[in-house]
Design an enzyme around this catalytic site. Structure first.
Site, short mmCIF file in Angstrom:
data_model
loop_
_atom_site.label_atom_id
_atom_site.label_comp_id
_atom_site.label_asym_id
_atom_site.label_seq_id
_atom_site.Cartn_x
_atom_site.Cartn_y
_atom_site.Cartn_z
N LYS A 170 43.65 47.33 109.27
CA LYS A 170 44.99 47.07 109.83
C LYS A 170 45.03 47.28 111.35
O LYS A 170 45.76 46.60 112.06
CB LYS A 170 46.03 47.95 109.14
CG LYS A 170 46.31 47.51 107.71
CD LYS A 170 47.38 48.34 107.05
CE LYS A 170 47.49 47.95 105.58
NZ LYS A 170 48.50 48.72 104.86
N ARG A 181 46.63 64.70 114.48
CA ARG A 181 47.00 63.29 114.19
C ARG A 181 48.51 63.16 114.01
O ARG A 181 49.13 62.18 114.43
CB ARG A 181 46.30 62.80 112.91
CG ARG A 181 44.83 62.55 113.09
CD ARG A 181 44.25 61.95 111.82
NE ARG A 181 44.44 60.51 111.74
CZ ARG A 181 44.13 59.77 110.67
NH1 ARG A 181 43.61 60.35 109.61
NH2 ARG A 181 44.33 58.48 110.68
N ASP A 208 54.80 46.57 105.77
CA ASP A 208 54.73 47.78 104.94
C ASP A 208 56.02 48.59 104.99
O ASP A 208 56.51 49.08 103.97
CB ASP A 208 53.57 48.69 105.39
CG ASP A 208 52.22 48.22 104.87
OD1 ASP A 208 52.19 47.48 103.86
OD2 ASP A 208 51.20 48.58 105.48
P1 NDP Z 1 44.42 56.34 106.17
O1 NDP Z 1 42.97 56.44 105.81
O2 NDP Z 1 44.80 55.68 107.44
O3 NDP Z 1 45.07 57.83 106.21
C1 NDP Z 1 44.79 58.71 105.17
C2 NDP Z 1 45.68 59.95 105.30
O4 NDP Z 1 45.53 60.71 104.10
C3 NDP Z 1 45.35 60.87 106.45
O5 NDP Z 1 46.55 61.41 106.95
C4 NDP Z 1 44.50 61.96 105.78
O6 NDP Z 1 44.62 63.22 106.39
C5 NDP Z 1 45.17 62.05 104.44
N1 NDP Z 1 44.29 62.54 103.36
C6 NDP Z 1 43.20 61.94 102.84
N2 NDP Z 1 42.71 62.67 101.83
C7 NDP Z 1 43.51 63.76 101.72
C8 NDP Z 1 43.52 64.90 100.87
N3 NDP Z 1 42.61 65.06 99.90
N4 NDP Z 1 44.49 65.83 101.04
C9 NDP Z 1 45.42 65.68 102.01
N5 NDP Z 1 45.47 64.61 102.85
C10 NDP Z 1 44.51 63.68 102.71
O7 NDP Z 1 45.09 55.63 104.90
P2 NDP Z 1 46.46 54.78 104.89
O8 NDP Z 1 47.46 55.51 105.71
O9 NDP Z 1 46.18 53.36 105.22
O10 NDP Z 1 46.86 54.81 103.32
C11 NDP Z 1 47.38 56.00 102.73
C12 NDP Z 1 47.75 55.72 101.27
O11 NDP Z 1 48.86 54.82 101.20
C13 NDP Z 1 46.63 55.08 100.45
O12 NDP Z 1 46.62 55.70 99.19
C14 NDP Z 1 47.06 53.64 100.33
O13 NDP Z 1 46.58 53.04 99.13
C15 NDP Z 1 48.57 53.79 100.29
N6 NDP Z 1 49.30 52.55 100.73
C16 NDP Z 1 50.12 51.92 99.83
C17 NDP Z 1 50.83 50.80 100.20
C18 NDP Z 1 51.73 50.14 99.20
O14 NDP Z 1 52.15 49.00 99.43
N7 NDP Z 1 52.09 50.81 98.11
C19 NDP Z 1 50.73 50.22 101.55
C20 NDP Z 1 49.87 50.98 102.44
C21 NDP Z 1 49.17 52.09 102.02
P3 NDP Z 1 43.69 63.65 107.67
O15 NDP Z 1 44.29 62.94 108.86
O16 NDP Z 1 43.84 65.11 107.74
O17 NDP Z 1 42.30 63.17 107.33
#
Ligand code: NDP
Length: 278
Positions: free
Chosen positions: A71, A162, A108
C-alpha cells in the site's frame, strides 16, 4: 456471455494474495449491477511492485486493488492521489487510465466507517475510541474516524514511536493520544478497534481484559469466514456483548473501489451472509 478477453479487467495485487476474498466480492458486485468485467487475484514479487504494475498496465488492466505489503509503494507510484489517499499515505485502489497515468485512492477508511455506522449502527460521535496498532491500516482509517467527531481517539501500539509518529503526521486533522498498552484506562473506551496484525498468527494484542467495557463495542479488522477471529472470541469471552470482525469493512472498501471504477454502487447488504454461507 462475451469472451473473458473482451471484459474490462481488474485485480487485487499483493503477496500473499491467493486467500483474498476480493475476487468473490467483485464477481458478486458485477453480477448484481450487470457490469461486464473480470477480477483476479495476482501475486507480485515483494521486490518487483512497480514492474508488476507496469506489466498489468501493458496488458490493459483498468484498475487494481492493492493489499499487504504494497500500500505504501502504491502511494509512491501514483501520478495523482485523492485527498484521502494523500492524507493516509497509503493507497489500496489504483485507477489505470488509458493515457498510461495512475490515479490512487484509499477506500479502507470509508469502508470501516460505513460498516460501523451504517451496517452495525455504532455511533462514533462523542465516543472514546481506542485503536490497537499503528500500521498501514490505521493510517488509512484515522482521517475518516476523526471526521465522525469522536470525544477522543487513542492509539496503543507495541512500538510506541510508530504511534507517536502517526499522532504527529495527523496533528492538523485531529488530536490523537498515544498510550502504552499497560497504561490504558480500565473500561475507558466505548469502541476498541483491533488493527494489529496479531490475528494473522492467531494471536491477541497485549490488551488487558480490564480495558474492555461489556457495554461497549469491539471491532477486529481481521476476518474469518469459518469461525470467530481470536480477538472477537476473546472479547466475547470477556463479556463484551457487541464484537464484530472486519468482513463488513472488506466488503465496503471493495464497494467504494467498484464505484470509483464503474460509477455504480453495488448493494452490499447480503454479501457478508452469502460469503459466510448463511
Ligand atoms: P502492518 O503490518 O502495517 O501493521 C501491523 C501492526 O500490528 C503494527 O502496529 C504492529 O505493531 C502490530 N502487531 C503485529 N503483531 C502484533 C502482536 N502480536 N501484538 C501486538 N501488535 C502486533 O499491517 P496493516 O496495518 O496493513 O494491517 C493490520 C491488520 O488489519 C491485518 O490483520 C489486516 O489483515 C487487517 N486489515 C483489514 C482490512 C479489512 O478490510 N478488513 C483492511 C486493511 C487491513 P508494531 O508496530 O509494534 O510492530
Amino acid at each position: 456471455m462475451p469472451e473473458s478477453s473482451t471484459l474490462d479487467r481488474y485485480a487485487v495485487v499483493g503477496n500473499p494474495v491467493a486467500h483474498s476474498l476480493s475476487p468473490r466480492i467483485h464477481a458478486e458486485f458485477a453480477r448484481q449491477t450487470g457490469q461486464l468485467l473480470s477480477y483476479e487475484a495476482i501475486e507480485i514479487a515483494t521486490d518487483a511492485f512497480a514492474a508488476g504494475i507496469a506489466d498489468l498496465q501493458r496488458q490493459g488492466y483498468r484498475g487494481l486493488n492493492v493489499t499487504v505489503p504494497f500500500k505504501r509503494e502504491a502511494w509512491e507510484l501514483c501520478d495523482r492521489l485523492s485527498s484521502r489517499a494523500e492524507t493516509a499515505g497509503a493507497v489500496n485502489t489504483l485507477i489505470l487510465a488509458e493515457d498510461g497515468s495512475i490515479q490512487g485512492d484509499n477506500t479502507d477508511g470509508v469502508g470501516l466507517v460505513r460498516d460501523l455506522v451504517q451496517n452495525l449502527h455504532v455511533d462514533l460521535a462523542g465516543k472514546h475510541i481506542l485503536l490497537l496498532g499503528a500500521g498501514g491500516a490505521v493510517r488509512g482509517v484515522l482521517e475518516p474516524l476523526l471526521a465522525e467527531s469522536p470525544a477522543s481517539l487513542t492509539i496503543a501500539n507495541r512500538s510506541l514511536d510508530r504511534a507517536h509518529a502517526l499522532a504527529r503526521d495527523f496533528k492538523d486533522i485531529g488530536n490523537i493520544q498515544v498510550v502504552a498498552y499497560p497504561d490504558l484506562e480500565e473500561k475507558g473506551y466505548q469502541l476498541i478497534i483491533n488493527a494489529t496484525a496479531a490475528g494473522l498468527g492467531n494471536q491477541l494484542p497485549p490488551l488487558s481484559g480490564e480495558v474492555l467495557d461489556p457495554d461497549g463495542t469491539c471491532y477486529d479488522m481481521m476476518y474469518n469466514l469459518e469461525s470467530a477471529t481470536a480477538f472477537v472470541a476473546w472479547s466475547s469471552e470477556q463479556g463484551v456483548r457487541h464484537s464484530y470482525d472486519g468482513l463488513g469493512m472488506l466488503i465496503e472498501q471493495a464497494a467504494e473501489a467498484f464505484y470509483l471504477w464503474r460509477g455504480v454502487r453495488p448493494d452490499t447488504g447480503r454479501i457478508a451472509s452469502q460469503l459466510r454461507g448463511n
